[in-house]
Write an enzyme that holds these catalytic residues in place. Structure first.
Site, PDB file in Angstrom:
ATOM      1  N   TYR A  82     -11.621  31.390 -28.990  1.00 24.14           N
ATOM      2  CA  TYR A  82     -11.116  31.903 -27.715  1.00 24.14           C
ATOM      3  C   TYR A  82     -11.220  33.426 -27.609  1.00 24.14           C
ATOM      4  CZ  TYR A  82      -8.983  27.306 -27.124  1.00 24.14           C
ATOM      5  OH  TYR A  82      -8.772  25.963 -26.988  1.00 24.14           O
TER       6      TYR A  82
ATOM      7  N   HIS B  81      -9.539  34.482 -20.693  1.00 20.37           N
ATOM      8  CA  HIS B  81      -8.104  34.266 -20.897  1.00 20.37           C
ATOM      9  C   HIS B  81      -7.540  35.189 -21.975  1.00 20.37           C
ATOM     10  CE1 HIS B  81      -5.224  31.782 -19.002  1.00 20.37           C
ATOM     11  NE2 HIS B  81      -5.162  30.782 -19.836  1.00 20.37           N
TER      12      HIS B  81
ATOM     13  N   TYR C 226      -0.597  29.004 -28.165  1.00 22.23           N
ATOM     14  CA  TYR C 226      -1.493  28.916 -27.014  1.00 22.23           C
ATOM     15  C   TYR C 226      -0.812  29.574 -25.825  1.00 22.23           C
ATOM     16  CZ  TYR C 226      -4.778  26.237 -29.672  1.00 22.23           C
ATOM     17  OH  TYR C 226      -5.696  25.873 -30.623  1.00 22.23           O
TER      18      TYR C 226
ATOM     19  N   ASN D 110       0.296  30.538 -16.240  1.00 20.23           N
ATOM     20  CA  ASN D 110       1.188  29.759 -17.095  1.00 20.23           C
ATOM     21  C   ASN D 110       1.735  30.543 -18.286  1.00 20.23           C
ATOM     22  OD1 ASN D 110       1.169  27.428 -15.531  1.00 20.23           O
ATOM     23  ND2 ASN D 110      -0.723  26.705 -16.485  1.00 20.23           N
TER      24      ASN D 110
ATOM     25  N   ASN E  51       0.208  28.846 -22.917  1.00 17.61           N
ATOM     26  CA  ASN E  51       1.358  28.243 -22.239  1.00 17.61           C
ATOM     27  C   ASN E  51       2.631  28.274 -23.075  1.00 17.61           C
ATOM     28  OD1 ASN E  51      -0.641  27.745 -20.401  1.00 17.61           O
ATOM     29  ND2 ASN E  51      -0.516  25.521 -20.510  1.00 17.61           N
TER      30      ASN E  51
END
Length: 193
Positions: free
Chosen positions: A17, A22, A69, A117, A71
């Site tokens: 990631y 993000h 993560y 989120n 969220n």
């Protein structure tokens, strides 16, 4: 007593990631840490942190990347605020923002989560939205691509050319917020878009 700021870069853990839209918040923290050769270390709050001054004689910072993560970012942020005995007003969250075009920054204090989120979870766990946000524009996906797919993908070749400037500007904005206040930072970094 000297001022301490908690700066949190939102993102997802792991190398898969690292270069995604993000995780632009964590790219900004890497830039901040590199300016004074600060090293990230594992912290008991389920985050990696780097502590120090980015500018000699400037404010002290705790730079933090939750090891959760996106969220689930709120738990580590809440624990870090308690660990360092900080109020939410001393928190700066650096996040990706779909509703802002790429290459654009927006800075604000307070408000809701705007559909993000990670910010939603921070607000829920901290119990307040009264913190500063550095929103780094990643733009909406082209065509019918889902927003979730867009933010979990890497930057385009054209975006990668401008990404270092955007990340450096966001890092400069964090420094200016801490040193001179939000209004001064907004006056300098709110770009057309």
């Amino acid at each position: 007593m000297e001022t301490l700021w908690l700066v949190v870069g939102l993102g997802n853990p792991g190398p898969g990631y690292a270069a995604t839209r993000h995780n632009v918040g964590q790219l900004v923290l890497d830039e901040l840490a590199s300016r004074d050769r600060l090293s990230f270390k594992t912290h008991k709050t389920n985050a990696t942190v780097a502590e120090g001054r980015i500018v000699p004689g400037g404010p002290r910072f705790v730079l933090a990347k939750p090891n959760t993560y996106m969220n689930g970012s709120g738990g580590p942020v809440s624990q870090l605020l308690r660990f360092y005995s900080l109020e939410p007003s001393r928190l700066i969250v650096v996040q990706d923002e779909l509703d802002i075009p790429f290459d654009t920054l927006r800075l604000k204090f307070g408000g809701g989560h705007g559909g993000h989120n990670g910010v939603r979870d921070v607000i829920a766990e901290v119990g307040s939205g009264d913190f500063t946000r550095v929103r780094v524009g990643v733009g909406r996906p082209p065509g019918v691509q889902a927003a979730a797919d867009h933010v979990l993908k890497g930057f385009s070749a054209a975006e990668r050319k401008n990404l270092p400037i955007l990340v450096a500007d966001a890092a400069d904005a964090v420094e200016r917020i801490a040193a001179e206040g939000l209004t001064a930072a907004q006056n300098r970094f709110h770009t057309a878009g």
